[in-house]
Design a protein around this motif. Structure first.
Motif, mmCIF file in Angstrom:
data_model
loop_
_atom_site.group_PDB
_atom_site.id
_atom_site.type_symbol
_atom_site.label_atom_id
_atom_site.label_comp_id
_atom_site.label_asym_id
_atom_site.label_seq_id
_atom_site.Cartn_x
_atom_site.Cartn_y
_atom_site.Cartn_z
ATOM 1 N N CYS A 64 -11.317 37.367 -28.004
ATOM 2 C CA CYS A 64 -10.425 36.542 -27.179
ATOM 3 C C CYS A 64 -9.447 35.722 -28.013
ATOM 4 O O CYS A 64 -8.408 35.321 -27.511
ATOM 5 C CB CYS A 64 -11.197 35.688 -26.175
ATOM 6 S SG CYS A 64 -12.289 34.452 -26.811
ATOM 7 N N ASN A 65 -9.722 35.544 -29.305
ATOM 8 C CA ASN A 65 -8.771 34.864 -30.174
ATOM 9 C C ASN A 65 -7.822 35.827 -30.880
ATOM 10 O O ASN A 65 -6.952 35.404 -31.628
ATOM 11 C CB ASN A 65 -9.508 33.989 -31.197
ATOM 12 C CG ASN A 65 -9.919 32.671 -30.584
ATOM 13 O OD1 ASN A 65 -9.116 31.757 -30.493
ATOM 14 N ND2 ASN A 65 -11.155 32.596 -30.123
ATOM 15 N N THR A 71 -8.622 29.957 -28.258
ATOM 16 C CA THR A 71 -9.351 30.261 -27.027
ATOM 17 C C THR A 71 -10.832 29.986 -27.262
ATOM 18 O O THR A 71 -11.372 30.328 -28.318
ATOM 19 C CB THR A 71 -9.126 31.720 -26.614
ATOM 20 O OG1 THR A 71 -7.707 31.940 -26.504
ATOM 21 C CG2 THR A 71 -9.788 32.053 -25.301
ATOM 22 N N ARG A 99 -7.301 39.278 -18.422
ATOM 23 C CA ARG A 99 -6.818 37.922 -18.703
ATOM 24 C C ARG A 99 -5.937 37.528 -17.536
ATOM 25 O O ARG A 99 -5.152 38.330 -17.039
ATOM 26 C CB ARG A 99 -5.992 37.871 -19.990
ATOM 27 C CG ARG A 99 -6.829 37.832 -21.228
ATOM 28 C CD ARG A 99 -6.026 37.509 -22.478
ATOM 29 N NE ARG A 99 -4.888 38.414 -22.649
ATOM 30 C CZ ARG A 99 -3.799 38.113 -23.319
ATOM 31 N NH1 ARG A 99 -3.642 36.929 -23.864
ATOM 32 N NH2 ARG A 99 -2.823 38.997 -23.447
ATOM 33 N N ARG A 102 -4.765 31.166 -18.150
ATOM 34 C CA ARG A 102 -5.432 30.772 -19.396
ATOM 35 C C ARG A 102 -6.872 31.262 -19.459
ATOM 36 O O ARG A 102 -7.625 30.894 -20.363
ATOM 37 C CB ARG A 102 -5.371 29.252 -19.530
ATOM 38 C CG ARG A 102 -3.938 28.768 -19.741
ATOM 39 C CD ARG A 102 -3.764 27.264 -19.775
ATOM 40 N NE ARG A 102 -4.890 26.528 -20.282
ATOM 41 C CZ ARG A 102 -5.191 25.287 -19.915
ATOM 42 N NH1 ARG A 102 -4.447 24.659 -19.033
ATOM 43 N NH2 ARG A 102 -6.216 24.664 -20.425
ATOM 44 N N THR A 130 -8.106 29.568 -22.680
ATOM 45 C CA THR A 130 -7.162 29.242 -23.727
ATOM 46 C C THR A 130 -6.855 27.759 -23.656
ATOM 47 O O THR A 130 -6.596 27.213 -22.574
ATOM 48 C CB THR A 130 -5.869 30.067 -23.574
ATOM 49 O OG1 THR A 130 -6.224 31.458 -23.692
ATOM 50 C CG2 THR A 130 -4.844 29.719 -24.629
#
Length: 138
Positions: A64-65, A71, A99, A102, A130
């Motif tokens: 996710c980063n 995030t 996604r 955020r 995020t």
């Protein structure tokens, strides 16, 4: 290619101290490996579930980063399918499911690598958020 996930992992003392290796990360996916050591085995002579969760969570974080913005986890669940044991080489593979704004949803499968095939050890679902960049004080 070095991504935000690679930079985050390099600063992750907890994961690296456990011998985790970031194999790849990018475009909403990641792969991380870890070997089960004697310090990770519980009183039943199997890997403590917390270590399996940590492996899956680290892989989720890398996935996710991988997009760039910072995030973090908003929540996660894990299902233990079978036990891991001393000496097992585990590989966790994370894939972005979606996604929206955020938020994100990621699935991680933890495998035991054996000659000739992979055996599923655990399934993890993480929900991400995020973090907004800090506001300029001026």
């Amino acid at each position: 290619m070095t991504t935000a996930a690679h930079r985050m992992f390099e600063a992750d003392e907890a994961s690296r101290a456990l011998g985790m290796e970031l194999v790849e990360a990018g475009d909403g996916m990641a792969t991380v490996r870890m070997k089960i050591t004697a310090a990770m085995v519980n009183g039943h002579e199997i890997a403590h579930g917390g270590y399996l969760f940590l492996l899956a969570d680290t892989t989720f974080a890398c996935a996710c980063n991988s997009h760039g913005p910072v995030t973090v986890a908003a929540g996660a669940d894990i299902t233990f399918v079978t036990s891991a044991r001393l000496g097992d080489e585990l590989t966790a593979v994370a894939h972005e499911r979606t996604r929206y704004g955020r938020n994100g949803i990621y699935d991680v499968t933890v495998y035991r690598d054996t000659p000739g095939h992979r055996e599923v050890v655990a399934e993890f679902r993480g929900r991400s958020r995020t973090i907004s960049p800090p506001k300029d004080p001026s």
